[in-house]
Design a protein around this motif. Structure first.
Motif, PDB file in Angstrom:
ATOM      1  N   GLU A   1      57.210  93.115 145.406  1.00  0.00           N
ATOM      2  CA  GLU A   1      56.883  93.687 144.099  1.00  0.00           C
ATOM      3  C   GLU A   1      56.658  95.185 144.180  1.00  0.00           C
ATOM      4  O   GLU A   1      57.105  95.935 143.295  1.00  0.00           O
ATOM      5  CB  GLU A   1      55.639  93.006 143.521  1.00  0.00           C
ATOM      6  CG  GLU A   1      55.837  91.582 143.065  1.00  0.00           C
ATOM      7  CD  GLU A   1      55.878  90.588 144.221  1.00  0.00           C
ATOM      8  OE1 GLU A   1      56.287  89.427 144.001  1.00  0.00           O
ATOM      9  OE2 GLU A   1      55.502  90.972 145.348  1.00  0.00           O
TER      10      GLU A   1
ATOM     11  N   GLU B   1      60.744  93.811 132.838  1.00  0.00           N
ATOM     12  CA  GLU B   1      59.488  94.175 132.169  1.00  0.00           C
ATOM     13  C   GLU B   1      59.086  95.606 132.486  1.00  0.00           C
ATOM     14  O   GLU B   1      58.537  96.315 131.635  1.00  0.00           O
ATOM     15  CB  GLU B   1      58.382  93.209 132.580  1.00  0.00           C
ATOM     16  CG  GLU B   1      58.560  91.799 132.034  1.00  0.00           C
ATOM     17  CD  GLU B   1      57.527  90.831 132.582  1.00  0.00           C
ATOM     18  OE1 GLU B   1      57.319  89.780 131.950  1.00  0.00           O
ATOM     19  OE2 GLU B   1      56.936  91.122 133.654  1.00  0.00           O
ATOM     20  N   MET B   2      59.375  96.054 133.697  1.00  0.00           N
ATOM     21  CA  MET B   2      59.025  97.422 134.088  1.00  0.00           C
ATOM     22  C   MET B   2      59.866  98.470 133.364  1.00  0.00           C
ATOM     23  O   MET B   2      59.400  99.592 133.135  1.00  0.00           O
ATOM     24  CB  MET B   2      59.194  97.595 135.599  1.00  0.00           C
ATOM     25  CG  MET B   2      58.045  97.108 136.431  1.00  0.00           C
ATOM     26  SD  MET B   2      58.251  97.657 138.148  1.00  0.00           S
ATOM     27  CE  MET B   2      56.763  96.974 138.865  1.00  0.00           C
ATOM     28  N   THR B   3      61.102  98.131 133.031  1.00  0.00           N
ATOM     29  CA  THR B   3      61.971  99.138 132.422  1.00  0.00           C
ATOM     30  C   THR B   3      61.438  99.607 131.073  1.00  0.00           C
ATOM     31  O   THR B   3      61.678 100.754 130.684  1.00  0.00           O
ATOM     32  CB  THR B   3      63.405  98.586 132.226  1.00  0.00           C
ATOM     33  OG1 THR B   3      63.366  97.451 131.355  1.00  0.00           O
ATOM     34  CG2 THR B   3      64.015  98.201 133.552  1.00  0.00           C
TER      35      THR B   3
ATOM     36  N   LEU C   1      52.995  95.354 137.524  1.00  0.00           N
ATOM     37  CA  LEU C   1      53.446  95.740 136.184  1.00  0.00           C
ATOM     38  C   LEU C   1      52.513  96.754 135.533  1.00  0.00           C
ATOM     39  O   LEU C   1      52.937  97.531 134.670  1.00  0.00           O
ATOM     40  CB  LEU C   1      53.582  94.499 135.297  1.00  0.00           C
ATOM     41  CG  LEU C   1      54.058  94.730 133.857  1.00  0.00           C
ATOM     42  CD1 LEU C   1      55.447  95.386 133.847  1.00  0.00           C
ATOM     43  CD2 LEU C   1      54.076  93.418 133.086  1.00  0.00           C
TER      44      LEU C   1
ATOM     45  N   ARG D   1      44.907  95.676 137.297  1.00  0.00           N
ATOM     46  CA  ARG D   1      45.732  95.269 138.430  1.00  0.00           C
ATOM     47  C   ARG D   1      45.592  93.780 138.748  1.00  0.00           C
ATOM     48  O   ARG D   1      46.561  93.142 139.179  1.00  0.00           O
ATOM     49  CB  ARG D   1      45.399  96.101 139.674  1.00  0.00           C
ATOM     50  CG  ARG D   1      43.979  95.988 140.167  1.00  0.00           C
ATOM     51  CD  ARG D   1      43.673  97.065 141.220  1.00  0.00           C
ATOM     52  NE  ARG D   1      42.286  97.064 141.644  1.00  0.00           N
ATOM     53  CZ  ARG D   1      41.825  96.447 142.709  1.00  0.00           C
ATOM     54  NH1 ARG D   1      42.674  95.783 143.475  1.00  0.00           N
ATOM     55  NH2 ARG D   1      40.556  96.495 143.025  1.00  0.00           N
TER      56      ARG D   1
ATOM     57  N   LEU E   1      47.702  91.970 135.692  1.00  0.00           N
ATOM     58  CA  LEU E   1      49.130  92.243 135.545  1.00  0.00           C
ATOM     59  C   LEU E   1      49.838  92.551 136.853  1.00  0.00           C
ATOM     60  O   LEU E   1      51.070  92.605 136.890  1.00  0.00           O
ATOM     61  CB  LEU E   1      49.332  93.418 134.578  1.00  0.00           C
ATOM     62  CG  LEU E   1      48.894  93.183 133.133  1.00  0.00           C
ATOM     63  CD1 LEU E   1      49.119  94.439 132.301  1.00  0.00           C
ATOM     64  CD2 LEU E   1      49.643  92.009 132.529  1.00  0.00           C
TER      65      LEU E   1
ATOM     66  N   ILE F   1      52.847 101.037 133.115  1.00  0.00           N
ATOM     67  CA  ILE F   1      52.060 101.093 131.874  1.00  0.00           C
ATOM     68  C   ILE F   1      50.975 102.150 131.991  1.00  0.00           C
ATOM     69  O   ILE F   1      50.755 102.954 131.066  1.00  0.00           O
ATOM     70  CB  ILE F   1      51.441  99.713 131.577  1.00  0.00           C
ATOM     71  CG1 ILE F   1      52.543  98.682 131.317  1.00  0.00           C
ATOM     72  CG2 ILE F   1      50.479  99.787 130.399  1.00  0.00           C
ATOM     73  CD1 ILE F   1      52.030  97.255 131.170  1.00  0.00           C
TER      74      ILE F   1
ATOM     75  N   LEU G   1      60.255  90.659 136.432  1.00  0.00           N
ATOM     76  CA  LEU G   1      59.327  91.779 136.589  1.00  0.00           C
ATOM     77  C   LEU G   1      60.051  93.108 136.455  1.00  0.00           C
ATOM     78  O   LEU G   1      59.550  94.046 135.816  1.00  0.00           O
ATOM     79  CB  LEU G   1      58.642  91.689 137.955  1.00  0.00           C
ATOM     80  CG  LEU G   1      57.703  92.851 138.327  1.00  0.00           C
ATOM     81  CD1 LEU G   1      56.557  92.964 137.329  1.00  0.00           C
ATOM     82  CD2 LEU G   1      57.171  92.671 139.755  1.00  0.00           C
ATOM     83  N   ALA G   2      61.247  93.209 137.034  1.00  0.00           N
ATOM     84  CA  ALA G   2      62.025  94.446 136.953  1.00  0.00           C
ATOM     85  C   ALA G   2      62.360  94.791 135.508  1.00  0.00           C
ATOM     86  O   ALA G   2      62.234  95.950 135.085  1.00  0.00           O
ATOM     87  CB  ALA G   2      63.309  94.305 137.773  1.00  0.00           C
TER      88      ALA G   2
ATOM     89  N   TYR H   1      58.730  98.292 142.486  1.00  0.00           N
ATOM     90  CA  TYR H   1      58.109  99.389 141.720  1.00  0.00           C
ATOM     91  C   TYR H   1      58.592 100.741 142.210  1.00  0.00           C
ATOM     92  O   TYR H   1      58.944 101.621 141.402  1.00  0.00           O
ATOM     93  CB  TYR H   1      56.581  99.305 141.822  1.00  0.00           C
ATOM     94  CG  TYR H   1      55.931 100.605 141.419  1.00  0.00           C
ATOM     95  CD1 TYR H   1      55.874 100.998 140.084  1.00  0.00           C
ATOM     96  CD2 TYR H   1      55.412 101.481 142.382  1.00  0.00           C
ATOM     97  CE1 TYR H   1      55.315 102.215 139.713  1.00  0.00           C
ATOM     98  CE2 TYR H   1      54.847 102.683 142.025  1.00  0.00           C
ATOM     99  CZ  TYR H   1      54.800 103.049 140.689  1.00  0.00           C
ATOM    100  OH  TYR H   1      54.250 104.258 140.337  1.00  0.00           O
TER     101      TYR H   1
END
Length: 243
Positions: free
Chosen positions: A29, A115-117, A171, A165, A168, A175, A112-113, A33
């Protein structure tokens, strides 16, 4: 007088990588990131290039001397174009990142990727706006504004990471970075208002704005190239499983 302000407020930025290592360690993960942050740093460099170097300030200074009544329209037009241009760049990088992530990851990591974008895309736009206000205030000789705003934004980001942390995981990082940029922009806007620096949002392309655009096209490639190397590092580190 600026040096102590830089040390105190900008020094907070040096804490972030140390805290990330302490709180998150090394995992698939966190690798994801760092790859995502390197990709979107390229987009951020493309948006903020003109304000980090020398293009914006001399043009605005010239307008302040020769035609002070048009300053708020020229500066407002550059900000409007920056937000529009930054939005296009950010969304394009979001699409590119989604394709790369689809090829690179599967299952929960791909979710997750994706969601990060979303926060990273918003972060790129915020970086452009924050960089504009830094250049605007530097042109008005408000040099302490940037370290104060940046340091405050980083401290907010650290606080958000500390709180979120556990809920989430990784992720929370993009944010938190986005929220930190929003805080920095709010502080810069308040400093601008207190200094009676006003803007008019417009797409008007006056001669100074057109000259600014031409110079930006010359500066952006160099700034982007300096950001590509960390992205390649992250890609190869992931492919070869280097710890």
């Amino acid at each position: 007088m600026l040096l102590p302000v830089q040390i105190v407020f900008r020094g907070a930025e040096a804490l972030l990588p140390l805290l990330l290592a302490l709180w998150f360690g090394r995992s698939p993960e966190t690798d994801l990131y760092y790859l995502a942050s390197a990709l979107f740093a390229v987009a951020g460099a493309a948006v903020s290039a003109a304000f980090q170097d020398s293009t914006f300030i001399p043009i605005l200074t010239e307008v302040m001397i020769l035609d002070p009544n048009s300053v708020k329209r020229v500066a407002g037009s550059i900000l409007t174009h920056t937000v529009a241009y930054g939005s296009v760049i950010a969304m394009a990088m979001g699409a590119i990142a989604a394709i790369l992530f689809r090829l690179r990851y599967g299952g929960a990591l791909f979710v997750l990727a994706v969601e990060m974008t979303i926060p990273f895309t918003a972060w790129v736009i915020a970086v452009g706006a924050r960089s504009f206000y830094v250049g605007l205030l530097n042109a008005h000789r408000k040099y302490s504004a940037y370290p104060i705003a940046s340091g405050s934004g980083i401290m907010v980001a650290i606080g958000v990471i500390a709180i979120g942390r556990d809920a989430l995981g990784v992720l929370i990082l993009p944010i938190a970075l986005f929220l930190g940029e929003i805080v920095a922009i709010a502080i810069l806007m308040m400093i601008s208002k207190s200094a009676a620096i006003h803007l008019t949002w417009t797409f008007e392309r006056s001669e100074p704005v057109r000259r600014f655009s031409r110079l930006v096209l010359a500066e952006v490639p160099g700034n982007v190239l300096t950001r590509i190397n960390p992205t390649i590092d992250q890609l190869f580190a992931g492919l070869t499983s280097v710890v």
